[in-house]
Scaffold this active site. Structure first.
Site, mmCIF file in Angstrom:
data_model
loop_
_atom_site.group_PDB
_atom_site.id
_atom_site.type_symbol
_atom_site.label_atom_id
_atom_site.label_comp_id
_atom_site.label_asym_id
_atom_site.label_seq_id
_atom_site.Cartn_x
_atom_site.Cartn_y
_atom_site.Cartn_z
ATOM 1 N N ASN A 30 0.898 -1.166 0.000
ATOM 2 C CA ASN A 30 0.000 0.000 0.000
ATOM 3 C C ASN A 30 0.935 1.213 0.000
ATOM 4 O OD1 ASN A 30 -2.325 -1.572 0.145
ATOM 5 N ND2 ASN A 30 -2.208 -1.686 2.367
ATOM 6 N N LYS A 90 0.739 -3.064 -6.199
ATOM 7 C CA LYS A 90 -0.607 -3.486 -5.773
ATOM 8 C C LYS A 90 -1.556 -2.446 -6.338
ATOM 9 C CE LYS A 90 -3.513 -3.971 -1.619
ATOM 10 N NZ LYS A 90 -3.542 -4.051 -0.142
ATOM 11 N N GLU A 149 -8.335 -3.317 -2.641
ATOM 12 C CA GLU A 149 -8.536 -2.740 -1.312
ATOM 13 C C GLU A 149 -8.365 -1.217 -1.336
ATOM 14 O OE1 GLU A 149 -5.904 -5.183 1.142
ATOM 15 O OE2 GLU A 149 -7.470 -6.710 1.266
ATOM 16 N N ARG A 204 0.988 -7.690 -8.462
ATOM 17 C CA ARG A 204 0.246 -8.622 -7.594
ATOM 18 C C ARG A 204 -1.131 -8.979 -8.175
ATOM 19 N NH1 ARG A 204 -0.767 -6.936 -2.177
ATOM 20 N NH2 ARG A 204 -0.077 -8.840 -1.198
ATOM 21 N N ARG A 249 -15.346 -14.137 -3.976
ATOM 22 C CA ARG A 249 -14.043 -13.462 -4.034
ATOM 23 C C ARG A 249 -12.935 -14.409 -4.509
ATOM 24 N NH1 ARG A 249 -11.120 -10.768 1.240
ATOM 25 N NH2 ARG A 249 -8.982 -11.124 0.581
ATOM 26 N N LYS A 298 -0.810 -14.816 -4.481
ATOM 27 C CA LYS A 298 -0.905 -15.380 -3.121
ATOM 28 C C LYS A 298 -1.170 -16.875 -3.220
ATOM 29 C CE LYS A 298 -2.287 -11.294 -0.524
ATOM 30 N NZ LYS A 298 -3.026 -10.706 0.603
ATOM 31 N N ASP A 340 -6.898 -15.131 1.228
ATOM 32 C CA ASP A 340 -5.941 -14.204 1.817
ATOM 33 C C ASP A 340 -5.247 -14.840 3.024
ATOM 34 O OD1 ASP A 340 -4.527 -11.966 2.439
ATOM 35 O OD2 ASP A 340 -6.214 -10.790 3.170
ATOM 36 N N GLU A 382 -0.041 -12.916 10.040
ATOM 37 C CA GLU A 382 -1.231 -12.069 10.152
ATOM 38 C C GLU A 382 -2.461 -12.830 10.655
ATOM 39 O OE1 GLU A 382 -2.299 -10.131 6.506
ATOM 40 O OE2 GLU A 382 -4.196 -9.398 7.300
ATOM 41 N N GLU A 405 -4.782 -24.611 13.491
ATOM 42 C CA GLU A 405 -5.967 -24.817 12.649
ATOM 43 C C GLU A 405 -7.108 -25.414 13.480
ATOM 44 O OE1 GLU A 405 -5.551 -27.947 9.733
ATOM 45 O OE2 GLU A 405 -6.972 -26.988 8.376
ATOM 46 N N TRP A 452 -16.571 -8.098 1.969
ATOM 47 C CA TRP A 452 -15.188 -8.564 1.885
ATOM 48 C C TRP A 452 -15.055 -9.970 1.294
ATOM 49 C CZ3 TRP A 452 -11.123 -5.443 2.402
ATOM 50 C CH2 TRP A 452 -11.329 -4.202 3.027
HETATM 51 C C1 GCV Z 1 -0.922 -4.746 2.615
HETATM 52 C C2 GCV Z 1 -4.570 -8.393 3.546
HETATM 53 C C3 GCV Z 1 -4.004 -7.619 4.685
HETATM 54 C C4 GCV Z 1 -3.639 -6.199 4.292
HETATM 55 C C5 GCV Z 1 -2.669 -6.295 3.114
HETATM 56 C C6 GCV Z 1 -3.348 -7.049 1.990
HETATM 57 C C7 GCV Z 1 -2.423 -7.261 0.825
HETATM 58 O O1 GCV Z 1 -5.828 -7.904 3.196
HETATM 59 O O2 GCV Z 1 -4.912 -7.613 5.732
HETATM 60 O O3 GCV Z 1 -3.047 -5.570 5.387
HETATM 61 O O4 GCV Z 1 -2.290 -5.020 2.700
HETATM 62 O O5 GCV Z 1 -3.720 -8.323 2.451
HETATM 63 O O6 GCV Z 1 -1.860 -8.337 0.737
HETATM 64 O O7 GCV Z 1 -2.281 -6.372 0.028
#
Ligand code: GCV
Length: 845
Positions: free
Chosen positions: A231, A308, A312, A345, A362, A386, A391, A419, A537, A568
């Protein structure tokens, strides 16, 4: 001190040194991670005793200098030996370090393996002019550096080097980490302190940590690092910021790590003053071209950009009706003359999806958007995907896009920072999870095509491919906030080098480098690591349902409901009748159709789908019977109890190592973390189980959920000053309530009388450690204080709830029937000394 006293101290110190070798006395704060170079002892040391004393290095480039210094440092640490550096071969055994060209000029009679290339290395024991020599050679200088680290690992493992013969070439040309650091010094999803690169909007003056980070990365073969958040702040590209970035590149360079940065696609407009950032506008192309030239003047080995976009809330080509390929190519063309690359990305999706439409999904987004563009990307664009379609959830299938690009370079993006995986407070070794994806066979064109071979570029003969890992290390001494989390950084890098390594191999390597070669220590830690992902898990989200965390907040504690009824798209669709997303072709969102026909067969039907991913692919009643024979609902209950119970075993396992990992700082640090995890796993267990009990209306066949005979709820105690409050969501506190101590009262108490039989017990106090003040707690039995503590943790929430619920365990206390047990709380600065319950557990013998 009197002389005799002094002598006594010296004598005692000497005696202690004999009793406890240096390694054990060495306090370890985790900074050195797996590069501790701890002294080898006794038999281990004897195995490498014949190591040469001379090091021959002919070249004198900065990378070779780094390699030479590292070898000297490692040997000094592990063997207490100093290497003498020469330019020519001595008349004795020696280590010869350099590139193939160096080697050829020193000993042309040697025949290095013909396949040695790129960043690969060759380690060998060879006789040269009648002397035993150890060769550390790289096709490139970077390869030689990797060879040094590989040799040092072998020494740390006390391997016999007399028949050394090993050639290694990395499976992946791209082995990058991404760090999501903001220019103000905060790190998005970072759990190890503030940025090692930035502070107050500028690059730090002191980049020692950046250099040390590069050393850690190089030691496991990482060759690129993107230092700022995806970001991205457009300011990174300003003329005053670029020279600052050049300083980071300077810190990285001696370790062969190239600098990359994340860029904001709207920069030509927001920064460059154009009225557009439309990728097909020639002024936009020119802006990127000139920007790239400016960067390469300052950083000649600049690696490239990470992008990116349209994700989002980030600006992207969709604003102009253009595609990701249009956007990636405009940037790529600017970098191409300098051999730079663009990592674009594939994490592009609409986060305002209509949840009412059962066909919306999604998980489809990346493939739907990128697959049709397969032949549209320039050769220096790499699509970064990813590993799963959502996510970084606790379990996801391999992203179908990994198998959906044949004419485009790709890298797989893995998240090292935890995360959704316990944020480094929970032990969760991610390598086994990553291996499942890497080994997953996409069955493309009816061939065996595991993800690892597609991502590397091997399957479709792409020149560029590999791994990107979101690392997010920080200024904490131990880098990630927890020394155990470093196993994930290590494991990521080792897989990027060789995805065929097994989880057990990686865990064993990391454990031995981090804690030494004691077989008991190694076995115990390996067993903890290897079972930690299934454990996590089990108590967070089973059967492919997702992590079940609060997706609208911190992504940490339980928040089952938060996934639903919003745009979302992390839906699990649980309601009274059933649970799971129907992603089948026949009746669902059609997501399954994004895989090859062979893979479709694995997931399209209920009968074929493995239990572990059932709820990712199908919606079923709670009474649906799994392959295990259990109903879905009973499986949910049982797995949460099993998971929580296993965290208790982790504590016991670690405690069994008390005298084996020494009195070092890491032992206590890790123990504290595991005990915290044990308490938080119970918070998770209870929240998830109670939520499903309420929604399904089906009781736990084993009678555990909703029944807690050992608990005394705080709201049922005799309260002085404390008052009950409702907790939201209710399942995140026992009985849906907590008690808080609020102004004008400044000290509160909650008490009750013990009505069990006399004996020894463990008292568990479940309280809330909000991240504002530092409330104090005291526990008294019969008026005698047994324990006190300060709630000074910085858990990721201000609120009383699942993120902040914490357990204090007070072991082995004697209780008599009728004893008064009193908890006193003193709030501080908005932290309300809140209590959930007390549990009285008979102590096991
Ligand atoms: C950097 C998830 C995370 C975000 C992250 C996003 C991404 O949604 O919670 O913090 O943003 O992935 O990979 O871009």
């Amino acid at each position: 001190m009197k002389r005799s006293g002094f002598l006594r101290v010296v004598f005692l110190a000497g005696f202690l040194l004999i009793l406890y070798p240096a390694q054990k006395l060495h306090a370890d704060n985790g900074y050195d991670a797996w590069l501790r170079y701890a002294p080898l002892q006794g038999a281990e040391r004897a195995k490498v005793a014949a190591f040469p004393s001379t090091l021959v290095v002919r070249g004198d480039s900065p990378l070779l200098e780094t390699s030479q210094k590292e070898l000297i440092r490692g040997l000094h640490g592990m063997l207490g030996r100093e290497l003498r550096v020469e330019k020519e071969l001595p008349k004795e055994s020696a280590v010869i370090l350099g590139t193939l060209a160096d080697l050829n000029s020193l000993a042309p009679e040697l025949h290095p393996p013909a396949e040695l290339q790129a960043d690969g290395y060759w380690l060998a024991s060879e006789r040269i002019h009648g002397h035993d020599c150890i060769i550390v050679a790289g096709a490139t200088e970077r390869g030689a550096l990797y060879g040094v680290f590989a040799l040092l690992r072998k020494i740390a493992f006390a391997e016999d080097l007399s028949h050394l013969q090993e050639m290694q070439t990395p499976a992946n040309p791209i082995r990058w980490v991404n760090d999501w650091d903001n220019l103000d010094g905060r790190i998005e999803r970072g759990y190890g302190g503030r940025s090692i690169f930035f502070e107050n909007g500028a690059v730090r003056a002191d980049l020692t940590r950046a250099g040390d980070y590069a050393r850690l990365l190089a030691s496991v073969g990482i060759n690129g690092c993107v230092v700022n958040n995806v970001n991205a702040n457009p300011r990174v590209l300003t003329p005053d910021f670029l020279p600052q970035l050049a300083r980071i590149a300077d810190a990285f360079r001696p370790w062969g790590v190239r600098l990359g940065i994340s860029v904001d696609l709207s920069s030509p407009k927001s920064l460059g003053g154009l009225d557009t950032f439309d990728p097909i506008d020639s002024r936009v192309q020119l802006w990127w071209t000139e920007k790239a030239e400016e960067i390469y003047r300052l950083i000649p080995d600049f690696a490239g950009f990470l992008v990116k976009a349209d994700s989002e809330g980030r600006p992207g080509p969709s604003s102009y009706g253009r595609t990701p390929a249009d956007a990636a190519n405009v940037v790529a063309r600017a970098l191409q003359p300098h051999n730079g690359i663009v990592m674009y990305r594939a994490f592009v999706y609409d986060h305002h999806l209509d949840w009412r439409n059962p066909k919306n999904d999604r998980a489809r987004a990346a493939y739907d958007i990128f697959h049709p563009l397969d032949d549209k990307f320039d050769d220096n664009v790499i699509v970064q995907i990813k590993h799963g379609p959502i996510d970084f959830q606790v379990r996801e299938p391999a992203s179908p896009l990994l198998g959906g690009l044949e004419k485009t370079n790709e890298v797989i993006e893995l998240q090292i920072t935890q995360e959704y995986m316990g944020q480094q407070r929970h032990l969760c070794f991610l390598v086994p999870m990553w291996k499942e994806t890497l080994d997953f066979d996409m069955h493309l064109h009816d061939r065996a095509t595991p993800v690892k071979n597609i991502a590397s570029g091997q399957v479709f003969r792409r020149a560029l491919g590999g791994f990107a890992g979101v690392a997010n290390v920080g200024l904490d001494t131990n880098w990630m906030g927890n020394p155990m989390a470093m196993a994930n950084l290590y494991g990521f890098a080792r897989l990027a080098w060789d995805p065929n390594l097994s989880s057990a191999d990686i865990s064993d390597e990391w454990t031995r480098l981090t804690f030494g070669n004691d077989p008991v220590v190694d076995r115990t830690i390996d067993s903890m690591l290897l079972s930690s992902w299934p454990t996590y898990e089990n108590y967070t989200g089973q059967l492919g349902i997702g992590t079940l965390t609060d997706i609208l907040g911190s992504h940490y504690g339980p928040g089952v409901e938060s996934s639903e009824r919003n745009g979302w798209g992390q839906w699990h669709r649980a309601d009274h009748d059933g649970v799971g997303m129907d992603r089948s072709i026949a009746t669902g969102t059609g997501y399954v159709g994004q895989y090859s026909p062979e893979v479709q067969k694995e997931f399209e039907t209920l009968a074929a789908t493995p239990d572990s991913l059932l709820l990712f692919f199908h919606h079923v009643p709670f009474t649906y019977r799994l392959k295990s024979g259990k109903t879905v609902i009973q499986h949910i209950y049982d797995s949460h109890y099993e998971g929580a119970e296993r965290t208790h075993v982790f504590v016991r396992m670690w405690e069994s190592l008390r005298n084996l990992v020494g009195d070092d700082e890491r032992y206590e640090f890790v123990l504290k973390g595991l005990k915290y995890q044990e308490g938080h796993a119970i918070v998770w267990r209870d929240a998830v189980c109670n939520w499903f009990l309420r929604v399904s209306g089906i009781p736990d066949a084993k009678g555990r959920v909703g029944h807690y005979p050992k608990r005394i709820e705080a709201e049922s105690m005799q309260l002085t000053g404390y008052a009950p409050v409702d907790v939201e969501p209710a399942e995140n506190a026992s009985g849906g309530k907590a008690t808080t101590c609020q102004a004008p009262v400044s000290e509160c108490s909650a008490s009750f009388h013990f009505n069990g039989t006399d004996g020894t017990y463990q008292l568990n106090v479940q309280y809330f450690d909000q991240n504002n003040g530092k409330a104090k707690f005291r526990v008294l039995v019969g008026g005698r204080q047994l324990d006190e503590w300060i709630a000074d943790d910085t858990l990721p929430n201000l609120k009383i709830g699942g993120d902040t619920s914490t357990r204090r365990q007070i072991s082995k206390i004697t209780l008599h029937h009728g004893d008064e047990i009193r908890i006193e709380g003193i709030p501080d600065d908005g932290e309300l000394a809140a209590i959930d319950y007390v549990e009285i557990d008979p102590t096991s013998p």
